[in-house]
Scaffold this motif. Structure first.
Motif, PDB file in Angstrom:
ATOM      1  N   UNK A  72       0.455 -10.969   7.517  1.00  0.00           N
ATOM      2  CA  UNK A  72      -0.689 -11.661   6.924  1.00  0.00           C
ATOM      3  C   UNK A  72      -1.950 -10.825   7.103  1.00  0.00           C
ATOM      4  N   UNK A  73      -2.866 -10.938   6.158  1.00  0.00           N
ATOM      5  CA  UNK A  73      -4.168 -10.293   6.284  1.00  0.00           C
ATOM      6  C   UNK A  73      -5.254 -11.356   6.206  1.00  0.00           C
ATOM      7  N   UNK A  74      -6.232 -11.234   7.076  1.00  0.00           N
ATOM      8  CA  UNK A  74      -7.342 -12.176   7.178  1.00  0.00           C
ATOM      9  C   UNK A  74      -8.605 -11.378   7.449  1.00  0.00           C
ATOM     10  N   UNK A  75      -9.776 -12.022   7.400  1.00  0.00           N
ATOM     11  CA  UNK A  75     -11.008 -11.280   7.692  1.00  0.00           C
ATOM     12  C   UNK A  75     -10.939 -10.551   9.035  1.00  0.00           C
ATOM     13  N   UNK A  76     -11.310  -9.269   9.027  1.00  0.00           N
ATOM     14  CA  UNK A  76     -11.282  -8.452  10.237  1.00  0.00           C
ATOM     15  C   UNK A  76     -10.018  -7.641  10.411  1.00  0.00           C
ATOM     16  N   UNK A  77      -9.084  -7.727   9.471  1.00  0.00           N
ATOM     17  CA  UNK A  77      -7.808  -7.017   9.588  1.00  0.00           C
ATOM     18  C   UNK A  77      -7.950  -5.546   9.192  1.00  0.00           C
ATOM     19  N   UNK A  78      -7.328  -4.680   9.987  1.00  0.00           N
ATOM     20  CA  UNK A  78      -7.202  -3.265   9.657  1.00  0.00           C
ATOM     21  C   UNK A  78      -5.731  -2.900   9.765  1.00  0.00           C
ATOM     22  N   UNK A  79      -5.208  -2.192   8.753  1.00  0.00           N
ATOM     23  CA  UNK A  79      -3.825  -1.734   8.837  1.00  0.00           C
ATOM     24  C   UNK A  79      -3.651  -0.460   8.018  1.00  0.00           C
ATOM     25  N   UNK A  80      -2.554   0.248   8.296  1.00  0.00           N
ATOM     26  CA  UNK A  80      -2.222   1.381   7.453  1.00  0.00           C
ATOM     27  C   UNK A  80      -0.720   1.389   7.194  1.00  0.00           C
ATOM     28  N   UNK A  81      -0.341   1.963   6.058  1.00  0.00           N
ATOM     29  CA  UNK A  81       1.069   2.173   5.737  1.00  0.00           C
ATOM     30  C   UNK A  81       1.264   3.651   5.467  1.00  0.00           C
ATOM     31  N   UNK A  82       2.432   4.169   5.856  1.00  0.00           N
ATOM     32  CA  UNK A  82       2.678   5.597   5.680  1.00  0.00           C
ATOM     33  C   UNK A  82       3.732   5.843   4.610  1.00  0.00           C
ATOM     34  N   UNK A  83       3.973   7.091   4.251  1.00  0.00           N
ATOM     35  CA  UNK A  83       4.866   7.386   3.126  1.00  0.00           C
ATOM     36  C   UNK A  83       6.313   6.979   3.378  1.00  0.00           C
ATOM     37  N   UNK A  84       7.006   6.676   2.281  1.00  0.00           N
ATOM     38  CA  UNK A  84       8.451   6.532   2.328  1.00  0.00           C
ATOM     39  C   UNK A  84       8.999   5.140   2.493  1.00  0.00           C
ATOM     40  N   UNK A  85       8.155   4.112   2.499  1.00  0.00           N
ATOM     41  CA  UNK A  85       8.638   2.751   2.727  1.00  0.00           C
ATOM     42  C   UNK A  85       8.475   1.875   1.491  1.00  0.00           C
ATOM     43  N   UNK A  86       9.280   0.811   1.439  1.00  0.00           N
ATOM     44  CA  UNK A  86       9.048  -0.230   0.438  1.00  0.00           C
ATOM     45  C   UNK A  86       7.695  -0.874   0.743  1.00  0.00           C
ATOM     46  N   UNK A  87       6.880  -1.059  -0.278  1.00  0.00           N
ATOM     47  CA  UNK A  87       5.573  -1.666  -0.063  1.00  0.00           C
ATOM     48  C   UNK A  87       5.271  -2.664  -1.173  1.00  0.00           C
TER      49      UNK A  87
END
Length: 311
Positions: A76-91
């Protein structure tokens, strides 16, 4: 999901075109973009297709609500969320309320050329398969907000030093991420043996190509040597890498070869003949054909486009 139906994108522009997003600012050669999602997703809810992309995405959710998936994990993403995704995955991702979300998208080549030559040595958490998002309080999030807004201003400028400014700011960004919530992160926390194998393979791949580029290794590793490094049968290693990342080991090796070649061509005075030798090619003509096959451009023309007048 059947692999043949999966959308796979190796360039940022290709993904944006498919999603009907603006591509006029994206330089084919810089492999970088930053924007506020509210400016391009004007209607909510917005649900993206599932895809695989060969680049990193860093997302800063100031005031929005939604969720995203990475392989079989949903966050889940809500106010204040930080995330990263890297190469090679289902997104995939979706937004139920979209007010203020900045996304920075960049390739490994851009990271190595403009952020840090040994990017994964300095920031090993970027080798992790899946890093859960973090939710920061307003004061901490404001520190990141200042940085990504500066990066956006640099990106929208016409300065000849644009990429260098972005690179310097992004170093600070990664250091803050490392300091605040990934300093002690262990990507094996999931307790998954396959995750450990993938992480070690990525680390060995990165180290080997660093050794090749600086002359500490004299030939390109094959599957057998990566398997030997983990005391695994090569068929088993190939199966794990393919099932967990969606890419064969040969594809990982090819992409890493091209990434290192681009970095050497753009950022060094080394001749193309020497670059070919460093990357394990016995003939520079073989290297040139290989490079053109994977990039649709010759090494000589690539250098000229980046202002390097060597051959």
């Amino acid at each position: 999901m059947k692999e043949e139906k999966l959308l796979i994108f190796n360039r940022i522009k290709d993904l944006y075109k498919y999603l009907h997003l603006p591509v006029d600012r994206i330089d084919d050669h810089s492999e970088f973009d930053v924007h506020n999602l509210k400016d391009i997703h004007t209607e909510t809810p917005y649900i993206s297709p599932v895809f695989r992309a060969n680049f990193f995405s860093f997302v800063f959710v100031k005031n929005s609500v939604g969720k995203y998936t990475t392989d079989d994990k949903i966050f889940d993403t809500e106010p204040g969320t930080i995330y990263f995704t890297n190469p090679g995955h289902y997104k995939s991702f979706e937004w139920h309320q979209l007010n203020d979300v900045y996304m920075i998208t960049l390739s490994e080549s851009f990271l190595k050329e403009n952020v840090h030559a040994d990017i994964f040595e300095e920031f090993p958490f970027m080798l992790a398969e899946t890093v859960p998002p973090r939710v920061l309080n307003e004061a901490l999030f404001a520190e990141f907000e200042q940085l990504y807004e500066q990066i956006a201003r640099a990106y929208n400028s016409h300065s000849p030093y644009r990429n260098r400014m972005i690179g310097s700011l992004f170093v600070v960004m990664l250091l803050k991420i490392k300091e605040y919530f990934w300093k002690d992160y262990n990507p094996i926390y999931e307790g998954n043996r396959s995750s450990e194998i993938v992480k070690n393979f990525k680390r060995n791949l990165e180290k080997h190509y660093r050794d090749l580029s600086n002359g500490a290794a004299d030939h390109v590793f094959r599957v057998q040597e990566y398997a030997d490094a983990q005391n695994l049968h090569p068929n088993y290693l190939s199966s794990v890498i393919k099932s967990k990342t969606g890419k064969a080991i040969s594809t990982w090796i090819a992409e890493k070869t091209i990434s290192e070649a681009k970095s050497l061509l753009q950022n060094s005075a080394v001749s193309i003949k020497e670059i070919a030798y460093r990357l394990g090619f016995t003939e520079s003509a073989h290297f040139s054909n290989y490079f053109k096959k994977h990039t649709d451009i010759s090494p000589v023309l690539f250098r000229k486009q980046h202002g390097v007048a060597l051959s």
